[in-house]
Design a protein around this motif. Sequence first.
Motif, PDB file in Angstrom:
ATOM      1  N   THR A 336       0.889  -1.130   0.076  1.00  0.00           N
ATOM      2  CA  THR A 336       0.005   0.061   0.084  1.00  0.00           C
ATOM      3  C   THR A 336       0.770   1.171  -0.088  1.00  0.00           C
ATOM      4  O   THR A 336       0.656   2.207  -0.767  1.00  0.00           O
ATOM      5  CB  THR A 336      -0.852  -0.024   1.054  1.00  0.00           C
ATOM      6  OG1 THR A 336      -1.802  -1.291   1.168  1.00  0.00           O
ATOM      7  CG2 THR A 336      -1.839   1.351   1.392  1.00  0.00           C
ATOM      8  N   ASP A 340       1.175   4.162  -2.844  1.00  0.00           N
ATOM      9  CA  ASP A 340       1.041   5.781  -2.587  1.00  0.00           C
ATOM     10  C   ASP A 340       2.035   6.474  -3.250  1.00  0.00           C
ATOM     11  O   ASP A 340       1.643   7.520  -3.928  1.00  0.00           O
ATOM     12  CB  ASP A 340       1.053   5.887  -1.230  1.00  0.00           C
ATOM     13  CG  ASP A 340       0.038   5.270  -0.308  1.00  0.00           C
ATOM     14  OD1 ASP A 340      -0.905   4.872  -0.948  1.00  0.00           O
ATOM     15  OD2 ASP A 340       0.253   4.938   0.949  1.00  0.00           O
ATOM     16  N   PHE A 361      -5.259  -3.491   1.083  1.00  0.00           N
ATOM     17  CA  PHE A 361      -4.612  -2.722   0.131  1.00  0.00           C
ATOM     18  C   PHE A 361      -5.874  -2.134  -0.750  1.00  0.00           C
ATOM     19  O   PHE A 361      -5.860  -0.947  -1.271  1.00  0.00           O
ATOM     20  CB  PHE A 361      -4.020  -3.633  -0.890  1.00  0.00           C
ATOM     21  CG  PHE A 361      -3.417  -3.063  -2.097  1.00  0.00           C
ATOM     22  CD1 PHE A 361      -2.113  -2.406  -1.844  1.00  0.00           C
ATOM     23  CD2 PHE A 361      -3.999  -2.913  -3.355  1.00  0.00           C
ATOM     24  CE1 PHE A 361      -1.651  -1.726  -3.133  1.00  0.00           C
ATOM     25  CE2 PHE A 361      -3.455  -2.361  -4.436  1.00  0.00           C
ATOM     26  CZ  PHE A 361      -2.422  -1.709  -4.315  1.00  0.00           C
ATOM     27  N   ALA A 364      -7.284   1.506   0.440  1.00  0.00           N
ATOM     28  CA  ALA A 364      -6.689   2.191  -0.050  1.00  0.00           C
ATOM     29  C   ALA A 364      -6.732   2.701  -1.582  1.00  0.00           C
ATOM     30  O   ALA A 364      -6.457   3.756  -2.264  1.00  0.00           O
ATOM     31  CB  ALA A 364      -5.135   2.360   0.524  1.00  0.00           C
ATOM     32  N   HIS A 365      -6.571   1.541  -2.235  1.00  0.00           N
ATOM     33  CA  HIS A 365      -6.475   1.341  -3.961  1.00  0.00           C
ATOM     34  C   HIS A 365      -7.543   0.612  -4.395  1.00  0.00           C
ATOM     35  O   HIS A 365      -7.054  -0.346  -5.176  1.00  0.00           O
ATOM     36  CB  HIS A 365      -5.136   1.182  -4.324  1.00  0.00           C
ATOM     37  CG  HIS A 365      -3.916   2.117  -3.684  1.00  0.00           C
ATOM     38  ND1 HIS A 365      -4.013   3.409  -4.009  1.00  0.00           N
ATOM     39  CD2 HIS A 365      -3.130   1.668  -2.778  1.00  0.00           C
ATOM     40  CE1 HIS A 365      -2.770   3.981  -3.377  1.00  0.00           C
ATOM     41  NE2 HIS A 365      -2.188   3.156  -2.560  1.00  0.00           N
ATOM     42  N   THR A 369      -7.127  -2.764  -7.286  1.00  0.00           N
ATOM     43  CA  THR A 369      -7.138  -4.139  -6.576  1.00  0.00           C
ATOM     44  C   THR A 369      -8.263  -5.144  -7.740  1.00  0.00           C
ATOM     45  O   THR A 369      -9.145  -4.709  -7.922  1.00  0.00           O
ATOM     46  CB  THR A 369      -7.772  -4.084  -5.348  1.00  0.00           C
ATOM     47  OG1 THR A 369      -6.923  -3.243  -4.584  1.00  0.00           O
ATOM     48  CG2 THR A 369      -7.725  -5.332  -4.529  1.00  0.00           C
TER      49      THR A 369
END
Length: 645
Positions: A336, A340, A361, A364-365, A369
């Motif tokens: 993660t 970033d 993960f 955050a994204h 994924t």
Amino acid sequence: MTQLPAQPTPATPLLDQVTYPDDLKKIDDRDLPQLATELRAEMIDAVSRTGGHLGAGLGVVELTIAIHKVFNTPHDRLIFDVGHQCYPHKILTGRRDRIRTLRQENGLSGFTRRAESKYDPFGAAHSSTSISAGLGMAVASQLSGEPRNVIAVIGDGALSAGMAYEALNNAGALDARLIVILNDNDMSIAPPTGAMSAYLARLASGRTYMGFRDLGKKLTAYLGKKVDRAITRAVEHARGYVTGGTLFEEMGFYHIGPIDGHSFDHLLPVLRNVRDNSKGPVLIHVVTQKGKGYPPAEAAADKYHGVNTFDIITGAQAKAKPNAPAYTSVFAEALTQEADFDDKIVAITAAMPSGTGLDKFSLAHPSRTFDVGIAEQHAVTFAAGLASEGYKPFAALYSTFLQRGYDQVVHDVAIQGLPVRFPIDRAGLVGADGPTHAGSFDTTYLAALPGFVVMAAADEAELKHMVRTAAAYDEGPISFRYPRGEGVGVEMPERGQILEIGKGRVMKQGTKVALLSFGTRLAECLAAAEDLDAAGLSTTVADARFAKPLDHDLIRQLARHHEVLITIEEGSVGGFGSHVLQFLAHEGLLDSGLKVRPMVLPDIWMEQAKPEVMYAKAGLDRAGIVSTVFKTLGQKQTISSGVAG
């Protein structure tokens, strides 16, 4: 582990009358709901004491009872896909007296296993194999002229794997007598439509409809294949609109359902009709609820898929006292962090988002994924496609599951030199899941491939370094392996460093014995070095970091300045140690009398136990390393390992 209060064993007067499936035949259909309640209570109690897979088994209690009551097992073959849902089956097939040894050392396997019972005709711990195996058994029955029913119970999640569709397609073409029960436990295909659905299922599975269908096929055959196929398709499409089975009908299966998998009034008539009337392949769509009958599991099916020991009343699971961060969490946090900084990083999982840490993960994204389902082959080639377009895919898979995509690793990734990153979780021995889930072979099968970079993290800080190293490496495929469980408690960096490819590190300098570790046996090597030093055997300890490319300078140094060189790894023969021996032989470094011993997992299937017990049996712990050094030197061991300090 935190201690849970003692709990009484549930009263099960009806279940007490059942030792084997034949005993089910003596129980009146009207009493089966009570039997299901008792069986569910017995399973909950057993798993609360041992840990294991809970939700899936609770969902198939009625289905398991119905199958064993209607069919003549073990003459009729019953195959459970994956095996997560086989605990009720074990209780009903002569193993109830051992059910509280599930997943324990010398206890029952958590999966179906041929060596364990004649009621387990096929071992299953990986997904989507049941239809293929069942088809083989059905064809064998035809070839031998020994009629039998073959029933494959497959979860809807397992239909995300291509192998299941390959088997369905082949079974339809062969017109074999195979009964596939699709256990739809996530309502992911279609919900049952109450009494009408049950009525249609009974009607469609009955003698009259099946007989009319066969007669219609014979009549239309006289009109020619094209007309026959057109009429048959039209009839099945019309029925498919009502029952939802068009896809399976197109593949040659006779589709029945959906029906309520918790209602004996629905299950028993359909199973009996299919037993008595079907000839070719049949698919019965059964809808169940994962965790059925245990409120905490019903409310959180994901958390109760696999559980530690737990308190039945509250549902609270026992937890290990935190010592160091888990490797999986370290990987997820490090990936993660790197994502970033780099918007080209994407993450791929094959139906294991929480097991691989990619659920974190994804928070955050989320747009980067991808959960591709139980489809490791597709996951690898999907990653290759992403890499070919300049993205940085991390295909996070367990070691044991990466095996399923090996052809794609070779042809679609390695030959093309595509920079796919392979984080390999559950490397080494995994404890209660036993040999089917052990990560024994990945170093061997990946290091054999030209151009592949193969790493292993010695601790949680090294794992963080390897995540960043893989993110920065664009020259070709790269892998890094790490075990299940917690790290060793080392100090963690703010961010991982980019490691020099193919370079190891010396952790402790000595003069006589060299221990060269690849992976998390490094801590055991350092502990063994204390014992060896105390015995007067000055010991160097090095962390190889890379199995490929090897650190040639480090190996030369160790070989030229030590009498003994021991390599230690948590993998099979043919891996890191074999590559070191190959290098030493071609360099002529064995000619000087250097004593070399590779320490690997033994050439057996290691049975389930606590990981530390398994490693001790494998000889890959502190005591085993010390013993190997003394034997290599031809000396009598002069100190007990673990005593020195």
